[in-house]
Every structure is written in C-alpha cells, then in structure tokens.
Design a protein around this motif. Structure first.
Motif, PDB file in Angstrom:
ATOM      1  N   ALA A 191      20.877  30.326   5.227  1.00 51.10           N
ATOM      2  CA  ALA A 191      21.049  29.222   4.285  1.00 51.10           C
ATOM      3  C   ALA A 191      20.004  28.140   4.523  1.00 51.10           C
ATOM      4  CB  ALA A 191      22.455  28.638   4.404  1.00 51.10           C
ATOM      5  N   ALA A 192      19.731  27.833   5.801  1.00 52.35           N
ATOM      6  CA  ALA A 192      18.709  26.833   6.125  1.00 52.35           C
ATOM      7  C   ALA A 192      17.345  27.277   5.614  1.00 52.35           C
ATOM      8  CB  ALA A 192      18.663  26.606   7.633  1.00 52.35           C
ATOM      9  N   ALA A 193      17.034  28.580   5.780  1.00 58.19           N
ATOM     10  CA  ALA A 193      15.746  29.081   5.313  1.00 58.19           C
ATOM     11  C   ALA A 193      15.632  28.981   3.799  1.00 58.19           C
ATOM     12  CB  ALA A 193      15.564  30.534   5.760  1.00 58.19           C
ATOM     13  N   LEU A 194      16.714  29.280   3.077  1.00 62.35           N
ATOM     14  CA  LEU A 194      16.695  29.171   1.615  1.00 62.35           C
ATOM     15  C   LEU A 194      16.625  27.710   1.176  1.00 62.35           C
ATOM     16  CD1 LEU A 194      19.382  31.884   0.828  1.00 62.35           C
ATOM     17  CD2 LEU A 194      16.922  32.049   0.366  1.00 62.35           C
ATOM     18  N   LEU A 195      17.351  26.843   1.870  1.00 71.89           N
ATOM     19  CA  LEU A 195      17.335  25.420   1.525  1.00 71.89           C
ATOM     20  C   LEU A 195      16.003  24.774   1.873  1.00 71.89           C
ATOM     21  CD1 LEU A 195      20.925  24.479   2.705  1.00 71.89           C
ATOM     22  CD2 LEU A 195      20.082  24.352   0.349  1.00 71.89           C
ATOM     23  N   PHE A 196      15.272  25.353   2.827  1.00 68.58           N
ATOM     24  CA  PHE A 196      13.959  24.793   3.166  1.00 68.58           C
ATOM     25  C   PHE A 196      13.042  24.776   1.944  1.00 68.58           C
ATOM     26  CE2 PHE A 196       9.594  24.996   4.694  1.00 68.58           C
ATOM     27  CZ  PHE A 196       9.578  23.947   5.587  1.00 68.58           C
ATOM     28  N   PHE A 197      13.245  25.723   1.028  1.00 70.02           N
ATOM     29  CA  PHE A 197      12.467  25.740  -0.209  1.00 70.02           C
ATOM     30  C   PHE A 197      12.540  24.397  -0.931  1.00 70.02           C
ATOM     31  CE2 PHE A 197      12.494  26.247  -4.827  1.00 70.02           C
ATOM     32  CZ  PHE A 197      11.257  26.820  -5.045  1.00 70.02           C
ATOM     33  N   ALA A 198      13.703  23.761  -0.858  1.00 77.05           N
ATOM     34  CA  ALA A 198      13.892  22.500  -1.562  1.00 77.05           C
ATOM     35  C   ALA A 198      13.199  21.323  -0.877  1.00 77.05           C
ATOM     36  CB  ALA A 198      15.389  22.192  -1.693  1.00 77.05           C
ATOM     37  N   PHE A 199      12.732  21.506   0.375  1.00 75.59           N
ATOM     38  CA  PHE A 199      12.046  20.435   1.097  1.00 75.59           C
ATOM     39  C   PHE A 199      10.528  20.596   1.097  1.00 75.59           C
ATOM     40  CE2 PHE A 199      16.218  20.301   3.217  1.00 75.59           C
ATOM     41  CZ  PHE A 199      16.472  18.940   3.194  1.00 75.59           C
ATOM     42  N   ALA A 200      10.043  21.743   0.639  1.00 73.16           N
ATOM     43  CA  ALA A 200       8.666  22.126   0.954  1.00 73.16           C
ATOM     44  C   ALA A 200       7.593  21.358   0.186  1.00 73.16           C
ATOM     45  CB  ALA A 200       8.483  23.631   0.709  1.00 73.16           C
TER      46      ALA A 200
END
Length: 427
Positions: A191-200
């Motif tokens: 989930a953290a890896a997928l949510l990282f997309f939103a911070f990139a």
C-alpha cells in the motif's frame, strides 16, 4: 527559431515552484490510489501512507540538497552523473522518463474517465494530451500559471470533500482500528508503494531547476513546502474516507471521494468531485509532461538520447522538440493501451530514480549538506523495499524497460566510438 544546446530562462519564483509541485502531486493519485491501497492493506493504508510520507520526505530532502548545488534541468539524471558517474545518471534519467511517460498516459486516461461521456474516453484523452502539450510548448510561465489555477481548484474541492464527509457522512471511529493489521506488513508496504505514486511529483521542481530564480534558495524551500502541504491534505482525505465509508467500501470503490460525499446523502455534490478530479488529473498531466521534457533535454545534451531533442525554442525558451515527441508518444500509448495498471510500473521507475537521488546526496560534502546523512540512508533503503513490494507484473515490466534502455545506451556508445575511430584513422 531554435537554438541547439540553448539555456532556459529563469522565470519561476517560489510560489510558482510550489504550485508546480502541488499540481504534480495532487493529481490522479489522491483520486485513484487510495482504493488499491485499501485492497492491499485495509485500514492499514494509514500506516502505509505514513511510511510513504517518510520515504517521500527523505527523498525530498535529498532532491532539495542536490538541486541547491546543481540548479540545472534534469534533476537526478544530472545529480547521478555528477556524484556517481554516467551510468547511475542514465539509470535515473531513463527510469524517470519511461515511468513518467506511462504515468502521463495514465493521467490522460483518468482525466477522460471523469470528464468524457461514455464511449468518448480515448478521443478526449488524446485531446487533453495535445492541449497540455500546446501549453507546455508556448512557455513555462504559462505552465506555472495554469498549474496554479488547477491546484487551487483541487484544494478547494478536497476541502469540500473533507468538510462534507465529516459533517454529514456519519463517521465511524471504529473503521480506523478494525482489521488494522489484518493484511500483514507486506500488504501495508505494498500500500505504501502504491501510495508513493501520489507523492512523486515534487521532483518536478528540481527537474525545472534551470528555470527557477535564485535556485539555491528557491528549490529547497519549494520542495519542502509543497510536500508538507500535500502530506496534510492526503492525511485529512484518507482519514475522512476511512471514517465515512470504511476500508471495505473504499477498496471496492471506483470513485472513493465521490462515495464519501454521497455517504451522507449529498448526491448533489458528486459532480463537484468529478470536476475536482478532472482538474487534478489535468494539472498532474501538465506538470508531469513539463518535467519529462526537461529531463529529456538534459539527457539529449549528454547524448544519452538523440541530440536533436536538446533544441530550445528561441522565443518560448522550452525544449520544444522534446515536448512534441513526448505528446506524440503519450497519444500513441493512450490510444493503444489501457494504462490504469501502469501506476505500479510508474512507482517502480520513480522509486529507482529516488534511490539514485539518495545515493547521490549521500556523497555530498559538508559544504553542500543541508540534512543529515541518515535521511539519505533511510530514503535509499525505503525506495528499494517499496519497489520490491510492488505487484510482480509492475516489477517485471520495469526491469524489462530498464534493460531496453541500457541496451540502447550501450549500442549508442559503441557506435559513437566506432565513428570517432573511423574519423581519426581514415583509410
């Protein structure tokens, strides 16, 4: 009309740079990433969001520290070359360009899903790409101004969702704790890896370093400010979504923020959320394509991509050939492929990009150091762990594309050496 190897104009202030960072981050990620994160982690997505935020902060400090020392276009592609060597720089630049090109196509498709009538999604997505390409072509100040408007609209809509959801959506505190760790730590890390997309998106500020006024001060400040704002916004939206519709409904939702406002009976508010989602994805597409163009420019200047892509327009001071090629490639991807599943691939490429950023920042001397080395160690380890926890198809696709890029560079370098040898020793 054009100038090979020309310099870009410094026209952006701190507010402009922050707006570009916000526009890049608050795109489709906040409207689309929460649902797959809930599938992976349930209520544990809050822990995943915190982990993604910590990794993003470490990466942001590395990018800010490097951008202050190397205020030129290209971001981590340049930092990797300067601090670690040509191959690490190429590794970072290729990961960024390919991953973000796929991400740009995904943003266009997502925009059309919110804005287009049924059956017209592909044509509208292509029109969105062409429109954004035209804005980027005529100058970075227009890009910044357009992004500021879109970011303001998105912030207003998200504030509306939070207020309406918490006031009328009958929030249930038990949704935050029930099954918090049911999916295990692997699910939380995925989930953290997928949510990282939103911070990139904050890297977009660094990649435009050649166009920022007083970059040694403006870029670090803008990166940290933009990331801080986004962390607060994401946390508020995630809490609201979990409290009002719960992790199960969130995981099954195609439009979770629309479900948040309708949970309390406010069906009339759903169109406003769709407008906000369309504005967010359009703003993300605008900033992503601007960042890809600048990294492409930097790579072309060093012959890691075709040199003719390094041309800068005399009037608009943008890498116009790179912008045109990018628009064409993204349009082809939009028409030929469904790229919703490419978000994992995009995260894979971007995490590798930031791994190089952290490794590069770790080598800086005390005179250029703004943050302790432990942040770079934590950021580098976090990038590798999150990349390894992505869905297997995303990892495989990322490795294949990286291999293609490495092969391209090796062949190009060999051909240039042979050409140079033939020139020095004519028969």
């Amino acid at each position: 009309m054009t100038s090979q190897q020309g310099a870009l104009a410094r026209r952006l202030g701190t507010f402009d740079a922050v707006a570009i960072g916000l526009g890049s981050m608050m795109g489709a990620g906040i409207f689309a990433a929460f649902a797959p994160a809930a599938v992976s982690a349930g209520a544990g997505l809050l822990i995943g969001l915190a982990i993604a935020g910590v990794v993003a902060y470490c990466n942001a400090t590395a990018s800010a520290q490097l951008a202050a020392q190397y205020p030129t276009s290209g971001g981590t592609y340049i930092y990797g070359r300067e601090r670690l060597g040509e191959w690490p720089g190429f590794f970072a630049g290729w990961s960024f360009v390919i991953g973000k090109t796929a991400s740009a196509a995904a943003m266009a498709i997502t925009f059309a899903a919110y804005a287009a009538p049924v059956g017209w999604e592909k044509p509208v997505a292509v029109l969105a790409v062409l429109a954004v390409g035209a804005v980027n072509y005529v100058g970075v100040t227009r890009t910044a101004n357009a992004t500021k408007v879109l970011a303001a609209v998105v912030l207003a809509v998200l504030a509306f969702v939070v207020v309406l959801g918490l006031s009328q959506g009958h929030p249930q505190p038990s949704f935050l704790t029930t099954g918090l760790l049911d999916h295990g730590w692997y699910g939380i890390l995925q989930a953290a890896a997928l949510l990282f997309f939103a911070f990139a998106g904050y890297a977009r500020i660094a990649t435009m370093g050649e166009e920022v006024k007083e970059p040694q001060h403006t870029i670090p400040r803008a990166i940290i400010v933009a990331l801080a704002i986004v962390l607060v916004v994401y946390a508020a939206v995630a809490l609201t979504a979990l409290l009002t519709i719960g992790p199960g409904r969130l995981a099954a939702s195609a439009a979770p923020l629309s479900d948040v406002v309708t949970a309390g009976g406010s069906v009339w508010a759903s169109p406003l959320v769709r407008i906000g989602a369309a504005a967010a994805t359009l703003g993300s597409l605008l900033s992503i394509t601007a960042g890809i163009g600048r990294t492409t420019l930097a790579m072309a200047r060093h012959e890691d991509l075709p040199v003719w892509l390094a041309a800068v327009h005399d009037r608009y001071h943008v890498p116009h050939r790179a912008e045109v090629v990018l628009a064409v490639v993204v349009c082809i991807l939009v028409v030929a492929t469904d790229l919703r599943g490419a978000l994992g691939f995009s995260s894979f490429g971007v995490l590798l990009y930031y791994f190089v950023a952290n490794a590069s920042a770790f080598t800086q001397d005390d005179g250029h150091r703004r943050y302790p080395k432990v942040l770079q160690i934590l950021g580098a380890v976090g990038c590798i762990v999150l990349a390894a926890c992505l869905p297997l198809p995303s990892i495989v696709a990322g490795l294949v594309v990286l291999a293609v890029g490495i092969g391209y560079r090796m062949i190009g370098r060999r051909m240039r050496r042979e050409t140079s040898g033939s020139t020095r020793n004519p028969r």
